[in-house]
Every structure is written in C-alpha cells, then in structure tokens.
Design an enzyme around this catalytic site. Structure first.
Site, PDB file in Angstrom:
ATOM      1  N   HIS A 101      -2.412  -5.101   5.317  1.00 64.21           N
ATOM      2  CA  HIS A 101      -2.108  -6.087   6.363  1.00 64.21           C
ATOM      3  C   HIS A 101      -3.104  -6.023   7.518  1.00 64.21           C
ATOM      4  O   HIS A 101      -3.184  -6.950   8.316  1.00 64.21           O
ATOM      5  CB  HIS A 101      -0.659  -5.930   6.863  1.00 64.21           C
ATOM      6  CG  HIS A 101      -0.440  -4.736   7.716  1.00 64.21           C
ATOM      7  ND1 HIS A 101      -0.180  -3.486   7.212  1.00 64.21           N
ATOM      8  CD2 HIS A 101      -0.445  -4.580   9.066  1.00 64.21           C
ATOM      9  CE1 HIS A 101      -0.040  -2.634   8.201  1.00 64.21           C
ATOM     10  NE2 HIS A 101      -0.194  -3.265   9.330  1.00 64.21           N
ATOM     11  N   HIS A 105      -6.739   1.279   5.051  1.00 64.50           N
ATOM     12  CA  HIS A 105      -6.995   0.460   6.243  1.00 64.50           C
ATOM     13  C   HIS A 105      -8.390   0.705   6.847  1.00 64.50           C
ATOM     14  O   HIS A 105      -9.142  -0.226   7.092  1.00 64.50           O
ATOM     15  CB  HIS A 105      -5.967   0.768   7.336  1.00 64.50           C
ATOM     16  CG  HIS A 105      -4.550   0.499   6.924  1.00 64.50           C
ATOM     17  ND1 HIS A 105      -4.167  -0.641   6.270  1.00 64.50           N
ATOM     18  CD2 HIS A 105      -3.411   1.218   7.105  1.00 64.50           C
ATOM     19  CE1 HIS A 105      -2.851  -0.614   6.064  1.00 64.50           C
ATOM     20  NE2 HIS A 105      -2.384   0.507   6.548  1.00 64.50           N
ATOM     21  N   LYS A 149       0.844  -1.189   0.000  1.00 59.41           N
ATOM     22  CA  LYS A 149       0.000   0.000   0.000  1.00 59.41           C
ATOM     23  C   LYS A 149       0.885   1.247   0.000  1.00 59.41           C
ATOM     24  O   LYS A 149       2.044   1.144   0.417  1.00 59.41           O
ATOM     25  CB  LYS A 149      -0.919  -0.013   1.223  1.00 59.41           C
ATOM     26  CG  LYS A 149      -0.145   0.211   2.547  1.00 59.41           C
ATOM     27  CD  LYS A 149      -0.760   1.257   3.408  1.00 59.41           C
ATOM     28  CE  LYS A 149       0.228   1.978   4.268  1.00 59.41           C
ATOM     29  NZ  LYS A 149      -0.288   2.755   5.339  1.00 59.41           N
ATOM     30  N   LYS A 206      -1.497  11.165  14.236  1.00 60.69           N
ATOM     31  CA  LYS A 206      -0.163  10.892  14.789  1.00 60.69           C
ATOM     32  C   LYS A 206       0.118  11.860  15.937  1.00 60.69           C
ATOM     33  O   LYS A 206      -0.519  12.906  16.038  1.00 60.69           O
ATOM     34  CB  LYS A 206       0.895  11.117  13.699  1.00 60.69           C
ATOM     35  CG  LYS A 206       0.961  10.011  12.658  1.00 60.69           C
ATOM     36  CD  LYS A 206       2.181  10.199  11.778  1.00 60.69           C
ATOM     37  CE  LYS A 206       2.298   9.097  10.761  1.00 60.69           C
ATOM     38  NZ  LYS A 206       2.571   7.768  11.324  1.00 60.69           N
TER      39      LYS A 206
HETATM   40  N1  LIG Z   1       7.784   0.005   6.668  1.00 64.12           N
HETATM   41  C1  LIG Z   1       6.602  -0.373   7.080  1.00 64.12           C
HETATM   42  O1  LIG Z   1       6.373  -0.620   8.267  1.00 64.12           O
HETATM   43  C2  LIG Z   1       5.482  -0.519   6.079  1.00 64.12           C
HETATM   44  C3  LIG Z   1       4.209  -0.932   6.555  1.00 64.12           C
HETATM   45  C4  LIG Z   1       3.177  -1.115   5.636  1.00 64.12           C
HETATM   46  C5  LIG Z   1       3.402  -0.891   4.293  1.00 64.12           C
HETATM   47  N2  LIG Z   1       4.636  -0.473   3.866  1.00 64.12           N
HETATM   48  C6  LIG Z   1       4.842  -0.262   2.433  1.00 64.12           C
HETATM   49  O2  LIG Z   1       5.942  -1.052   2.006  1.00 64.12           O
HETATM   50  C7  LIG Z   1       6.633  -0.398   0.934  1.00 64.12           C
HETATM   51  C8  LIG Z   1       8.116  -0.262   1.296  1.00 64.12           C
HETATM   52  O3  LIG Z   1       8.201   0.561   2.446  1.00 64.12           O
HETATM   53  P1  LIG Z   1       9.529   0.679   3.313  1.00 64.12           P
HETATM   54  O4  LIG Z   1       9.118   1.311   4.591  1.00 64.12           O
HETATM   55  O5  LIG Z   1      10.240  -0.620   3.359  1.00 64.12           O
HETATM   56  O6  LIG Z   1      10.347   1.722   2.461  1.00 64.12           O
HETATM   57  P2  LIG Z   1      11.950   1.944   2.468  1.00 64.12           P
HETATM   58  O7  LIG Z   1      12.514   1.609   3.810  1.00 64.12           O
HETATM   59  O8  LIG Z   1      12.159   3.298   1.915  1.00 64.12           O
HETATM   60  O9  LIG Z   1      12.487   0.845   1.476  1.00 64.12           O
HETATM   61  C9  LIG Z   1      12.249   0.931   0.104  1.00 64.12           C
HETATM   62  C10 LIG Z   1      13.163  -0.030  -0.618  1.00 64.12           C
HETATM   63  O10 LIG Z   1      12.957   0.107  -2.010  1.00 64.12           O
HETATM   64  C11 LIG Z   1      14.231   0.209  -2.640  1.00 64.12           C
HETATM   65  N3  LIG Z   1      14.141   0.936  -3.914  1.00 64.12           N
HETATM   66  C12 LIG Z   1      13.699   2.190  -4.119  1.00 64.12           C
HETATM   67  N4  LIG Z   1      13.749   2.470  -5.423  1.00 64.12           N
HETATM   68  C13 LIG Z   1      14.231   1.355  -6.040  1.00 64.12           C
HETATM   69  C14 LIG Z   1      14.521   1.010  -7.379  1.00 64.12           C
HETATM   70  N5  LIG Z   1      14.307   1.869  -8.358  1.00 64.12           N
HETATM   71  N6  LIG Z   1      15.029  -0.219  -7.634  1.00 64.12           N
HETATM   72  C15 LIG Z   1      15.267  -1.095  -6.642  1.00 64.12           C
HETATM   73  N7  LIG Z   1      14.994  -0.840  -5.345  1.00 64.12           N
HETATM   74  C16 LIG Z   1      14.506   0.378  -5.070  1.00 64.12           C
HETATM   75  C17 LIG Z   1      15.084   0.941  -1.638  1.00 64.12           C
HETATM   76  O11 LIG Z   1      16.417   0.704  -1.970  1.00 64.12           O
HETATM   77  P3  LIG Z   1      17.563   1.809  -1.686  1.00 64.12           P
HETATM   78  O12 LIG Z   1      17.961   1.539  -0.266  1.00 64.12           O
HETATM   79  O13 LIG Z   1      18.593   1.479  -2.693  1.00 64.12           O
HETATM   80  O14 LIG Z   1      16.934   3.158  -1.894  1.00 64.12           O
HETATM   81  C18 LIG Z   1      14.631   0.235  -0.347  1.00 64.12           C
HETATM   82  O15 LIG Z   1      15.245  -1.016  -0.213  1.00 64.12           O
HETATM   83  C19 LIG Z   1       5.918   0.937   0.740  1.00 64.12           C
HETATM   84  O16 LIG Z   1       4.999   0.799  -0.303  1.00 64.12           O
HETATM   85  C20 LIG Z   1       5.209   1.156   2.062  1.00 64.12           C
HETATM   86  O17 LIG Z   1       4.061   1.982   1.916  1.00 64.12           O
HETATM   87  C21 LIG Z   1       5.671  -0.283   4.733  1.00 64.12           C
END
Ligand SMILES: NC(=O)c1ccc[n+]([C@@H]2O[C@H](COP(=O)([O-])OP(=O)(O)OC[C@H]3O[C@@H](n4cnc5c(N)ncnc54)[C@H](OP(=O)(O)O)[C@@H]3O)[C@@H](O)[C@H]2O)c1
Length: 454
Positions: A161, A223, A131, A323
C-alpha cells in the site's frame, strides 16, 4: 469486469480499519461501480450489525448515508478459507468472476490459494494478496507457482500500500516531470539516499504476526525496497503496468548482494528494551505479551545497500526502520554533495537535501540562501509543499485500481522474488548470528551504531 469483492478474513484488523472504511469513502464519492457487492468470509458468526459498529469507529467522518449504502451491499458467510468444499459452498452460485481479497495471516495464503484452485472460479476472477508475500525466496516462488495455476499474472494484485501514498507517487512526479531534479539525480551529485520508516508505535496487538518476522522482513524487504526502486529507477517510457514494473525490477537486479563481511559491516539489528515514549511506559520487547524472546526478533533494522549501475555506483542507500523510537521519521531523504567551492565566508552551509516525507505527506527542499541585511550571510531555508489534502487514503486508491483491473501499482511476480533475492544474504548472515542483536531503550533514537558514518 468483476464487481463482486470476496474478502477472506472479513472480521480481521485490516478489513475493519482499512478496507471497509476505504469502501465507505469510495461509496460516498460515488466511485464504486454499479452492481458492486461484497461477500465477507469469516470463521465465526459475523453480521452487518458488527460492520455498522466498525464503520462508526473507523469511518466516522464518512456520511451516515454512505455507510448505510455500503451496509446494503455487504453480506457475510462462514467458511474456513483453507477448505475447498466449504469455499465452494460459500461462493455459490459462483457463476460470476470474483475478486478474492486475502486479508488473512500470511501463513494461510498458501492453503487458501490451494483451496481457491479447487473452487473453479469463473474466468476473469482476480486475486489480491496482502504482504508479506512469502517469508523467503523459496516460499515466494512456491506462492507464485500456486497463484499462476488459477490466475494469469495480470489478474494478481500483490499489495504494497506504500505505492498508493501521495508522496510515493510524487517521487515519480518530482523526478520525471521536472527537468531540474533529474539532471542531478545520480552519483555525480548525490552523496547518499536515506529511506527511513521510524515509528514510536510498538506492537499494537500484532505480536503473533510480528514475532519471528521482524523489521527486516516486515518493512525493508517490501515497502522500503519499493521506495528504493522508485527513487533509483531510470526514466520510464510510459507509466503503464509493464514499463513501470520493468524499470523497478532493473533496480532490484542491480542491488548488490552483500557478502557476509559486508553484512557484518553495513547492517544493524536491534530490539527495544524498557523505556519511555513521551508519557508512555513501554516494557522490553522480550517482555511484551505473546513474544518469545528466543526468536531473537529484531524491532530495528538498518541496511546499507548499493545499486551497482552506471547511475548509482558507489552511492549508499541506507534503509532503516524501527519500532518504539523516540522520534517519528518517515521519509526518503536525498542528500546532495556539497558545492565544489564556497565563496561565502565562515559559513558552513548544509548540503541540499530533498525530503519526501510520508504520512503526513510532504515535500521539503533544503536550500542555502543569503539573508537580507549584513553582507552575504547564509541562511538555511526549507521550501515545502503539503500533500495532505489527498482526498482518497491509500487503501481507497488501491481498491479502486483493483476494481478497474489496473495492476500498475501492484507487485509483479518477478519483483516479489527479486526483492527476496536482494535481502537473502542479509537474512542468511543474520540467521548465522554474524551480526549481533543489539538493544536500544524504547523512546531513544535506536542503537547508537546505527547513526555512525559508514
Ligand atoms: N492490519 C493492518 O494494518 C495491516 C496493514 C498492512 C497489511 N496487513 C496484512 O493484512 C493481512 C491481514 O492482517 P490483519 O492485521 O487483518 O490480521 P488479523 O487481524 O489477525 O485478521 C486475520 C483474519 O484472518 C482470519 N483467518 C485466519 N485464518 C483463517 C482461516 N483459516 N479461514 C478463514 N479466516 C481465517 C481471521 O479470522 P479469525 O478471527 O477467525 O481468526 C481474521 O479475520 C496480513 O497479511 C497482514 O500482513 C495488515
């Protein structure tokens, strides 16, 4: 069936804190299918030594044996997810179907899906999209069109989730496995329904994602609307993927599209200013690192919606999320109407409320009963049941369903679009500044107008 999970964004926060720990837990419980393997796609060099550290930090309660067993199933390759030729190279030999998990920033979903379309995945491959699915109706429609070029709808897992939380699934259990509640679950007996996700957390390092998105798109559009669907839906004939999602979409279609005047009257948007949450001093949202105050992003959103159908006509559904609030409150609260006549003297019993509490997951039912002793004094009692012993966290349950190819609890294409349709009038009116961006101090209960009666 595909047993090769390819995670794009394998060094990101979601993969580290949720996906890998969930896989370690599934490994410990012997629930991963035989032949299962993980390919992590990253842009920088990354290796299993980093994963070992991540698992130590976020899955320390999983046995060392299970963590090591998972490590042996994981390999990493470098690629830019949006570059088709790099993807083809990374996925080689690319003969078996894969499960492509897009744990990527939402801005990269579209180009990554385009790159995947050019990578000629084996038949039977699936895609998992985190999402938020799009940033408005038009972008969600564009994503759907692109997804369908490569995957049939039953191979697409749009993730929410929340649907895998024990309490959320128990909305269905409570309503449709008990005769007593469902008889009263309608406009004749229910006065209002609150769906609330108030948190004391602030940005937690996610400013680059959150700024410009805000509480309405981040929480309510996905959500909380999903919770509204489960709380408001008609009884499903069965709990299969088609029937359950058909019943949810009936609710989304019945959500009234608010007029601009109704948006002004029934919605609140605000952002936090400096304050204290317990001992913690919190700066103003506008002063947080990585924030551009000119975006006017709200950290608090409240919208009152109506489900215009026979069951719910006239009953307000108040959806709210904020928040940096002083009190954590995460629940679906169904408020019943007061009794028609009270024979008890000088008492003011509170109307019955069923509370379905989230994280920690619990059910609480507030009833008025007589206390022993003096003649007929009333006492408020809360009957409650704890669901916290759930053995699998939400992301482990979700991964298990994806591995089994069961998309009952993922969001269908039409649901994703209808959710955007339901809030488009609010987005439009807010974009035209018809609703002022209020302020509330961090650590407070939110803007005062939010708690005023309708
Ligand atoms: N974190 C949570 O708790 C959470 C909860 C629910 C949903 N989500 C969803 O999950 C997704 C990821 O969130 P996140 O929190 O994990 O974000 P994040 O920490 O910013 O991680 C994003 C990942 O994507 C990679 N990336 C970005 N551009 C890329 C590209 N062009 N090619 C390959 N890899 C690339 C980044 O790599 P680099 O390090 O190289 O930039 C990083 O590994 C989002 O859609 C978010 O809304 C997250």
């Amino acid at each position: 069936m595909s047993h090769r999970l390819v995670i794009f964004g394998a060094n990101g926060d979601l993969t580290s804190r949720k996906l890998m720990p969930a896989l370690a837990r599934l490994q410990q419980m012997g629930k991963l299918p035989s032949g299962f393997s993980v390919l992590g796609i990253t842009r920088d060099a990354w290796g299993t030594h980093r994963l070992r550290e991540t698992l130590e930090r976020h899955a320390g309660d999983v046995s060392l044996q299970a963590r090591n067993a998972l490590l042996s199933l994981v390999e990493y390759r470098r690629a830019e997810a949006t570059d088709s030729s790099q993807l083809v190279e990374a996925l080689k030999p690319n003969r078996e179907p894969i499960i492509a998990y897009l744990a990527l920033p939402p801005s990269v979903f579209l180009p990554t899906l385009e790159a995947l379309a050019g990578a000629s995945l084996a038949e039977g491959s699936r895609v998992v999209i985190e999402k938020p699915f799009g940033e408005d109706l038009a972008s969600a429609q564009a994503l759907n069109r692109l997804v369908h070029q490569s995957f049939p709808e039953n191979a697409v897992f749009r993730i929410d989730h929340f649907l895998h939380l024990q309490t959320v699934q128990n909305v269905l259990g409570l309503r449709f496995a008990n005769r007593v509640f469902e008889q009263l679950w309608n406009r004749d007996h229910v006065e209002q329904v609150e769906i609330v996700w108030d948190e004391s957390l602030t940005l937690e390092g996610r400013a680059s994602y959150y700024d410009g998105v805000g509480a309405l798109k981040d929480m309510i559009q996905n959500h909380l609307l999903q919770l509204l669907c489960l709380a408001g839906m008609e009884a499903p004939l069965a709990l299969d993927e088609r029937t359950l999602r058909d019943r949810k979409i009936d609710v989304l279609r019945a959500v009234r599209r608010l007029s601009p005047e109704e948006v002004e009257r029934y919605t609140v948007r605000a952002r936090y200013t400096a304050g204290h949450i317990g001992e913690r001093q919190v700066p103003s949202y506008a002063d947080e690192e990585g924030i551009d105050p000119a975006h006017g992003t709200e950290t608090f959103a409240q919208v009152t919606l109506w489900v215009d159908n026979w069951r719910w006509a006239g009953v307000p559904f108040k959806l709210r999320s904020g928040k940096a609030l002083g009190r954590e409150r995460r629940e679906i609260a169904v408020h019943f109407r007061p009794v028609p006549h009270l024979a008890f003297e000088a008492n003011d019993p509170l109307p019955n409320v069923v509370r379905l509490l989230l994280e920690p997951d619990r059910l609480a039912f507030g009833v008025n009963l007589t206390r022993p002793g003096v003649l007929f004094p009333l006492e408020r009692i809360e009957l409650s049941a704890d669901f916290t012993s759930q053995e699998l966290p939400a992301y482990a349950r979700l991964l298990l369903q994806i591995l089994e190819g069961d998309c009952t609890l993922s969001i269908r294409d039409d649901e994703a679009e209808e959710s955007w349709r339901a809030i488009t009038p609010i987005l439009d009116a807010w974009a035209q500044a018809r609703v002022p961006l209020l302020e509330y101090p961090a650590g407070s209960d939110g803007p005062t107008t939010a708690s005023q009666p309708l």
